[in-house]
Design an enzyme around this catalytic site. Structure first.
Site, PDB file in Angstrom:
ATOM      1  N   THR A 170      12.976  51.850  46.516  1.00  0.00           N
ATOM      2  CA  THR A 170      13.888  51.056  47.351  1.00  0.00           C
ATOM      3  C   THR A 170      13.145  50.562  48.600  1.00  0.00           C
ATOM      4  O   THR A 170      13.293  49.403  49.014  1.00  0.00           O
ATOM      5  CB  THR A 170      15.101  51.925  47.786  1.00  0.00           C
ATOM      6  OG1 THR A 170      15.598  52.616  46.648  1.00  0.00           O
ATOM      7  CG2 THR A 170      16.192  51.095  48.414  1.00  0.00           C
ATOM      8  N   TRP A 171      12.352  51.429  49.172  1.00  0.00           N
ATOM      9  CA  TRP A 171      11.584  51.087  50.383  1.00  0.00           C
ATOM     10  C   TRP A 171      10.585  49.961  50.071  1.00  0.00           C
ATOM     11  O   TRP A 171      10.520  48.953  50.783  1.00  0.00           O
ATOM     12  CB  TRP A 171      10.850  52.340  50.860  1.00  0.00           C
ATOM     13  CG  TRP A 171      10.165  52.244  52.170  1.00  0.00           C
ATOM     14  CD1 TRP A 171      10.386  51.307  53.150  1.00  0.00           C
ATOM     15  CD2 TRP A 171       9.152  53.112  52.668  1.00  0.00           C
ATOM     16  NE1 TRP A 171       9.566  51.551  54.221  1.00  0.00           N
ATOM     17  CE2 TRP A 171       8.799  52.661  53.945  1.00  0.00           C
ATOM     18  CE3 TRP A 171       8.521  54.246  52.152  1.00  0.00           C
ATOM     19  CZ2 TRP A 171       7.837  53.286  54.723  1.00  0.00           C
ATOM     20  CZ3 TRP A 171       7.562  54.889  52.916  1.00  0.00           C
ATOM     21  CH2 TRP A 171       7.215  54.408  54.192  1.00  0.00           C
TER      22      TRP A 171
ATOM     23  N   HIS B  86       9.973  50.701  36.147  1.00  0.00           N
ATOM     24  CA  HIS B  86       9.458  52.075  36.190  1.00  0.00           C
ATOM     25  C   HIS B  86       8.549  52.319  34.977  1.00  0.00           C
ATOM     26  O   HIS B  86       8.155  53.450  34.718  1.00  0.00           O
ATOM     27  CB  HIS B  86      10.607  53.080  36.113  1.00  0.00           C
ATOM     28  CG  HIS B  86      11.422  53.222  37.369  1.00  0.00           C
ATOM     29  ND1 HIS B  86      10.867  53.321  38.616  1.00  0.00           N
ATOM     30  CD2 HIS B  86      12.778  53.327  37.559  1.00  0.00           C
ATOM     31  CE1 HIS B  86      11.841  53.475  39.522  1.00  0.00           C
ATOM     32  NE2 HIS B  86      12.991  53.478  38.903  1.00  0.00           N
TER      33      HIS B  86
ATOM     34  N   LYS C 160      12.150  57.680  42.264  1.00  0.00           N
ATOM     35  CA  LYS C 160      12.266  58.507  43.482  1.00  0.00           C
ATOM     36  C   LYS C 160      10.983  58.619  44.293  1.00  0.00           C
ATOM     37  O   LYS C 160      10.829  59.539  45.099  1.00  0.00           O
ATOM     38  CB  LYS C 160      12.804  59.921  43.143  1.00  0.00           C
ATOM     39  CG  LYS C 160      14.092  59.885  42.406  1.00  0.00           C
ATOM     40  CD  LYS C 160      15.153  59.181  43.211  1.00  0.00           C
ATOM     41  CE  LYS C 160      16.052  58.353  42.329  1.00  0.00           C
ATOM     42  NZ  LYS C 160      16.751  57.307  43.106  1.00  0.00           N
TER      43      LYS C 160
HETATM   44  P1  PAP Z   1      14.574  54.704  42.568  1.00  0.00           P
HETATM   45  O1  PAP Z   1      13.203  54.921  42.041  1.00  0.00           O
HETATM   46  O2  PAP Z   1      15.647  55.338  41.735  1.00  0.00           O
HETATM   47  O3  PAP Z   1      14.884  53.283  42.882  1.00  0.00           O
HETATM   48  P2  PAP Z   1      13.711  55.527  45.186  1.00  0.00           P
HETATM   49  O4  PAP Z   1      14.090  54.475  46.148  1.00  0.00           O
HETATM   50  O5  PAP Z   1      12.296  55.627  44.779  1.00  0.00           O
HETATM   51  O6  PAP Z   1      14.685  55.499  43.940  1.00  0.00           O
HETATM   52  O7  PAP Z   1      14.055  56.957  45.756  1.00  0.00           O
HETATM   53  C1  PAP Z   1      14.879  57.237  46.821  1.00  0.00           C
HETATM   54  C2  PAP Z   1      14.063  58.048  47.799  1.00  0.00           C
HETATM   55  O8  PAP Z   1      13.453  57.152  48.719  1.00  0.00           O
HETATM   56  C3  PAP Z   1      14.954  58.950  48.592  1.00  0.00           C
HETATM   57  O9  PAP Z   1      14.144  60.047  48.995  1.00  0.00           O
HETATM   58  P3  PAP Z   1      14.769  61.474  49.398  1.00  0.00           P
HETATM   59  O10 PAP Z   1      15.693  61.871  48.295  1.00  0.00           O
HETATM   60  O11 PAP Z   1      13.603  62.402  49.498  1.00  0.00           O
HETATM   61  O12 PAP Z   1      15.444  61.280  50.695  1.00  0.00           O
HETATM   62  C4  PAP Z   1      15.314  58.042  49.751  1.00  0.00           C
HETATM   63  O13 PAP Z   1      15.836  58.700  50.864  1.00  0.00           O
HETATM   64  C5  PAP Z   1      13.991  57.390  50.028  1.00  0.00           C
HETATM   65  N1  PAP Z   1      14.115  56.119  50.724  1.00  0.00           N
HETATM   66  C6  PAP Z   1      15.008  55.125  50.506  1.00  0.00           C
HETATM   67  N2  PAP Z   1      14.807  54.122  51.353  1.00  0.00           N
HETATM   68  C7  PAP Z   1      13.766  54.461  52.134  1.00  0.00           C
HETATM   69  C8  PAP Z   1      13.092  53.812  53.217  1.00  0.00           C
HETATM   70  N3  PAP Z   1      13.478  52.636  53.644  1.00  0.00           N
HETATM   71  N4  PAP Z   1      12.049  54.465  53.775  1.00  0.00           N
HETATM   72  C9  PAP Z   1      11.655  55.674  53.342  1.00  0.00           C
HETATM   73  N5  PAP Z   1      12.255  56.340  52.324  1.00  0.00           N
HETATM   74  C10 PAP Z   1      13.303  55.739  51.733  1.00  0.00           C
END
Ligand code: PAP
Length: 332
Positions: free
Chosen positions: A80-81, A139, A76
């Protein structure tokens, strides 16, 4: 049909290997996690029961190559970004950005997790067949990475995020994927207590971050440490740094043509979250099915202020202060 096909010798060997890991797991300390799921403590960190055998398999079987790019995060923090950015940067010569695979494929499928995708379902994969550079994610904590990562000298890119937003994001995520009996939502207060005590996915959160922070100072040519909030504030600067670090720097011509801006736009929350694949698609991570839209919630800095009480904020700030004291690390 395939289900009834006889198993190959390799498949039987792999199953036995995983059976051994499951037996080791049974001897480890365990705790209930945020979602009433089981967490096991291995080498000082807490793992989800379903991914720990994969972690052990990675430790024993994954051979890193110098040309690999390894993306790491604690859940989190912007995985993904970062996956989308690294994929777009490395593959920009193969596909024009207007035809990027990111338009039709979720970033998690383009940059798979070692322990949750590749070393899952009782498999020890042959990763030599993947095209170079292999873009891989994990992770896993720094101290638990397989030795070959250090020997190979492959670039390791770590993304961190402030613990308040990380906690809020993780709590929402686990609540959203609570579809199985073994994954049940907990209250924000219960989850908060677990997070503070370190019993969260790949936690303690602070130890995870600190290990990579220290590695980025001791081995800066191999470990890059990024902060989600800084990436949001100054994407251009950090995306250029990232491209250099993973040995795909932008040429002056590309910069002039706006390629960096185009990649930032392509990988933005606004763009990725509106794509059909990310709105309606899903995939299995080991035996856990996750809808892609659960990886896109708000993508904002500071959403914690909508969920945490002043006492919670103070407690997280105090833990950060205490844990990071003397290391020169601040997480917004
Ligand atoms: P993971 O470690 O389980 O793969 P991860 O992608 O790190 O998950 O976490 C998702 C968070 O990144 C979400 O944050 P939020 O709950 O505070 O909204 C998600 O919205 C955010 N996120 C996903 N894609 C992007 C992006 N392209 N740019 C910025 N934030 C993003």
């Amino acid at each position: 049909m395939a289900d009834f096909a006889p198993k190959t010798i390799e498949e039987v060997k792999d199953e036995r290997t995983y059976q051994r890991y499951t037996e080791i797991m049974a001897t480890l300390p365990r705790e209930r996690g945020f979602a009433q799921d089981l967490l096991y403590q291995h080498q000082g960190f807490w793992y989800w029961d379903r991914y720990l055998p994969g972690v052990m398999a990675v430790q024993n079987h994954f051979i890193a190559q110098p040309s690999d790019v390894l993306l790491v995060s604690t859940p989190k923090c912007g995985t993904t970004w970062l996956k989308s950015l690294i994929s777009a940067i490395c593959n920009r010569k193969l596909h024009p950005l207007t035809q990027s695979p990111l338009l039709t494929v979720n970033p998690h499928q383009l940059v798979p997790f070692l322990e949750a995708d590749l070393y899952a379902n009782n498999q020890i994969p042959d990763l030599d067949i993947l095209p170079s550079p292999r873009l891989l994610a994990t992770h896993m904590p720094y101290s638990s990475l397989p030795q070959s990562v250090f020997d190979s000298g492959c670039p390791v890119v770590y993304i961190s995020r402030n613990p308040k937003d990380t906690f809020v994001s993780m709590w929402h995520f686990l609540n959203k994927i609570s579809t199985k009996e073994s994954i049940m939502p907990s209250t924000v207060e219960e989850a908060f207590e677990m997070f503070c005590n370190g019993a969260s996915l790949y936690g303690p959160f602070w130890d995870h971050v600190l290990e990579y922070w220290r590695a980025s100072i001791e081995r800066p040519q191999y470990v890059m440490f990024l902060k989600y909030e800084e990436m949001q504030a100054e994407a251009l600067v950090h995306v250029k740094r990232l491209a250099e670090f993973i040995r795909c720097p932008f040429s002056l011509e590309e910069e002039k043509e706006g390629v960096v801006d185009e990649i930032i736009r392509l990988c933005s929350f606004q763009n990725l979250s509106r794509l059909d694949i990310n709105k309606t698609g899903q995939a299995s991570f080991g035996d856990t099915h996750i809808k892609f839209n659960t990886f896109f919630r708000k993508g904002k800095v500071g959403d914690w202020s909508n969920y945490l009480t002043p006492e919670m904020i103070d407690r997280l700030d105090q833990i950060s202060k205490q844990k990071f004291h003397g290391y020169g690390l601040t997480l917004y």
